[in-house]
Design an enzyme around this catalytic site. Structure first.
Site, PDB file in Angstrom:
ATOM      1  N   SER A  94      47.660  33.702  65.627  1.00 21.43           N
ATOM      2  CA  SER A  94      48.733  33.252  66.512  1.00 21.43           C
ATOM      3  C   SER A  94      50.098  33.750  66.054  1.00 21.43           C
ATOM      4  O   SER A  94      50.339  34.941  65.988  1.00 21.43           O
ATOM      5  CB  SER A  94      48.684  31.720  66.618  1.00 21.43           C
ATOM      6  OG  SER A  94      49.484  31.249  67.664  1.00 21.43           O
TER       7      SER A  94
ATOM      8  N   ASP B 161      54.130  34.729  71.592  1.00 24.93           N
ATOM      9  CA  ASP B 161      53.759  34.895  70.189  1.00 24.93           C
ATOM     10  C   ASP B 161      52.626  35.907  70.085  1.00 24.93           C
ATOM     11  O   ASP B 161      52.229  36.517  71.079  1.00 24.93           O
ATOM     12  CB  ASP B 161      53.386  33.548  69.549  1.00 24.93           C
ATOM     13  CG  ASP B 161      52.168  32.907  70.185  1.00 24.93           C
ATOM     14  OD1 ASP B 161      51.819  33.289  71.321  1.00 24.93           O
ATOM     15  OD2 ASP B 161      51.556  32.019  69.563  1.00 24.93           O
TER      16      ASP B 161
ATOM     17  N   ASP C 243      49.422  35.962  69.799  1.00 28.41           N
ATOM     18  CA  ASP C 243      48.194  35.892  70.605  1.00 28.41           C
ATOM     19  C   ASP C 243      48.447  35.435  72.030  1.00 28.41           C
ATOM     20  O   ASP C 243      47.510  35.221  72.794  1.00 28.41           O
ATOM     21  CB  ASP C 243      47.151  34.995  69.934  1.00 28.41           C
ATOM     22  CG  ASP C 243      47.512  33.513  69.981  1.00 28.41           C
ATOM     23  OD1 ASP C 243      48.713  33.202  70.025  1.00 28.41           O
ATOM     24  OD2 ASP C 243      46.596  32.675  69.948  1.00 28.41           O
TER      25      ASP C 243
ATOM     26  N   ASP D 229      49.653  32.637  73.423  1.00 30.30           N
ATOM     27  CA  ASP D 229      49.418  31.282  73.950  1.00 30.30           C
ATOM     28  C   ASP D 229      50.687  30.433  73.970  1.00 30.30           C
ATOM     29  O   ASP D 229      50.660  29.273  74.367  1.00 30.30           O
ATOM     30  CB  ASP D 229      48.288  30.562  73.199  1.00 30.30           C
ATOM     31  CG  ASP D 229      48.607  30.243  71.747  1.00 30.30           C
ATOM     32  OD1 ASP D 229      49.668  30.684  71.250  1.00 30.30           O
ATOM     33  OD2 ASP D 229      47.788  29.564  71.091  1.00 30.30           O
TER      34      ASP D 229
END
Length: 448
Positions: free
Chosen positions: A100, A240, A242, A244
């Protein structure tokens, strides 16, 4: 939290803590728990742009193949992309390889069930118990029963087609500045907003395996703030690594956090009759100004523990469709099953288009209380909730606040820390309250 699984899957320094050997076991045992009722289970695997992604993907996929799974590699894609495709393609499970918003040396592995939702604590515990057995007793298929692996890089386009359908109209006339953190949305978000006819300027879209989240993205929105002003954009959207999370920047360069985005979207959806039970789900870390602004609009709020998985659990339980965190994990459950930065961005731009207002005008409707968070290193973080002197000073401060502020003292979910947070009418009062409480916490249980 368990031995391997934290608040968001398994995470650690790649090749040191999160080794290929561990990734193989996670693939083998995790895949088995999620697919044991299916003879040839389909499992989707995605990753972000970290240099360690290929190494961990190879090991994870080997583990999945060893239980007879049909693996479809999606390549570089966002976490919510894996979540959406797992459900849309009737797969038994999905796996995302990402840490992340963490720095490049970290990586992680998180699972989604066939319904597109993250795993329950019970499922994670079952996986951990199998991983820790002295002897691996799982079936070992051979010959034609072994698993197979194929690439399905078209999955990203399928996900983009879904996202485009969530736009209420095209984005003609809106100048969007994107910061993709050199991560999973680097190509996807650029194509998405261009296809929706927005005028697009980009930064953080040149991943090299090592620069993910490095001074860019939703944890460093100040970079996008400068970029928005340079380009004269109407709105900045920072994701960010990833994809999400979403943090926005208004046309003046001011940062608009997850609380503000939730409020803006919830107010608009309520006006459209699309906010279920006129309720929003957030965590205890949301700003007091967020709750007061919702109350003013006749919108109810429900609080959960910190972590988007707990927000989603509360939303599923009672059928709510909007929730999220101040950090930018925003969930629109009518469309996807997890926090989705690009979906959240579309919801926000939908609101801009429909109201004709600027983002600064919309954000100004929620007055944020000054907030201060201090971490205290302690010997036993869980004792803070039972300590009489700590409880006494909290009660003393809350009495002085008289409803115009909030105190939150809680153990960290991942570190040996107690987090002391205060919100008050002024920054000076925040400083005073936090100083008083942290002094007692340090005296009672602090360590150097």
């Amino acid at each position: 939290m368990g031995k391997y699984f934290g608040t968001d899957g398994v995470r650690g320094v790649a090749n040191s803590e999160l080794t290929p050997e561990l990734a193989f076991k996670i693939g083998r045992f995790g895949g088995y728990v999620l697919t044991k009722d299916k003879e040839r289970p389909k499992v989707l695997v995605g990753r972000d742009t970290r240099v360690s992604g290929h190494m961990l993907e190879g090991a994870l996929v080997a583990g999945l193949l060893s239980i007879g799974a049909e693996v479809m590699r999606l390549g570089v894609i966002s976490t919510p992309g894996v979540s959406y495709l797992t459900k849309a393609m009737d797969a038994e499970a999905g796996v995302m390889i990402s840490a992340s918003h963490n720095p490049v040396q970290d990586n992680g592995i998180k699972f989604f069930g066939g319904d597109g939702f993250k795993l329950s604590d019970e499922q994670e515990n079952e996986i951990e118990q199998l991983m820790d057995q002295p002897v691996d007793q799982l079936p070992r298929p051979v010959g034609a029963d072994l698993g197979t692996v194929n690439d399905y890089f078209e999955g990203g386009q399928k996900y983009l087609q879904f996202l485009k359908q969530t736009a209420d109209e095209d984005f003609t006339g809106i100048h969007v500045a994107l910061d993709c953190a050199h991560g999973a949305t680097s190509s996807l978000a650029t194509h998405l907003f261009a296809d929706l006819d927005a005028d697009v300027s980009t930064m953080g879209t040149s991943p090299n395996g090592l620069n993910i989240n490095d001074g860019v993205g939703s944890t460093h929105p100040e970079a996008l703030s400068v970029f928005v002003k340079e380009k004269g954009a109407d709105i900045g959207l920072a994701f960010d690594g990833d994809g999400d999370r979403l943090i926005a920047v208004d046309e003046k360069g001011d940062i608009v956090d997850g609380d503000q985005i939730m409020y803006i979207c919830a107010r608009y959806l309520k006006g459209e009759g699309r906010l279920k039970d006129n309720t929003v789900v957030s965590t205890v870390m949301s700003n007091l100004g967020f709750y007061k602004a919702l109350e003013k609009q006749g919108i109810k709020s429900i609080q959960t523990a910190v972590g988007d998985r707990y927000v989603v659990e509360a939303m599923k339980k009672d059928g709510y469709n909007v929730g999220g965190e101040q950090s930018g994990h925003l969930i629109f459950l009518d469309y996807n099953t997890t926090g989705d930065g690009m979906l959240s961005a579309i919801m926000l731009v939908n609101t801009l288009k429909a109201t004709g207002k600027t983002l600064s005008e919309l954000a100004a409707e929620m007055e944020k209380f000054p907030q201060l968070l201090v971490n205290v290193k302690v010997s036993d973080k869980y004792k803070v909730e039972e300590n009489e002197k700590v409880k006494a000073v909290i009660q003393e401060v809350e009495k002085e606040m008289n409803g115009d502020g909030r105190i939150l003292v809680r153990p960290s979910g991942t570190e040996p820390l107690v987090r002391v947070m205060a919100e008050a009418k002024t920054k000076e009062l925040c400083d005073e309250y936090v100083t008083r409480i942290t002094a007692v916490v340090k005296e009672e249980m602090g360590i150097e």
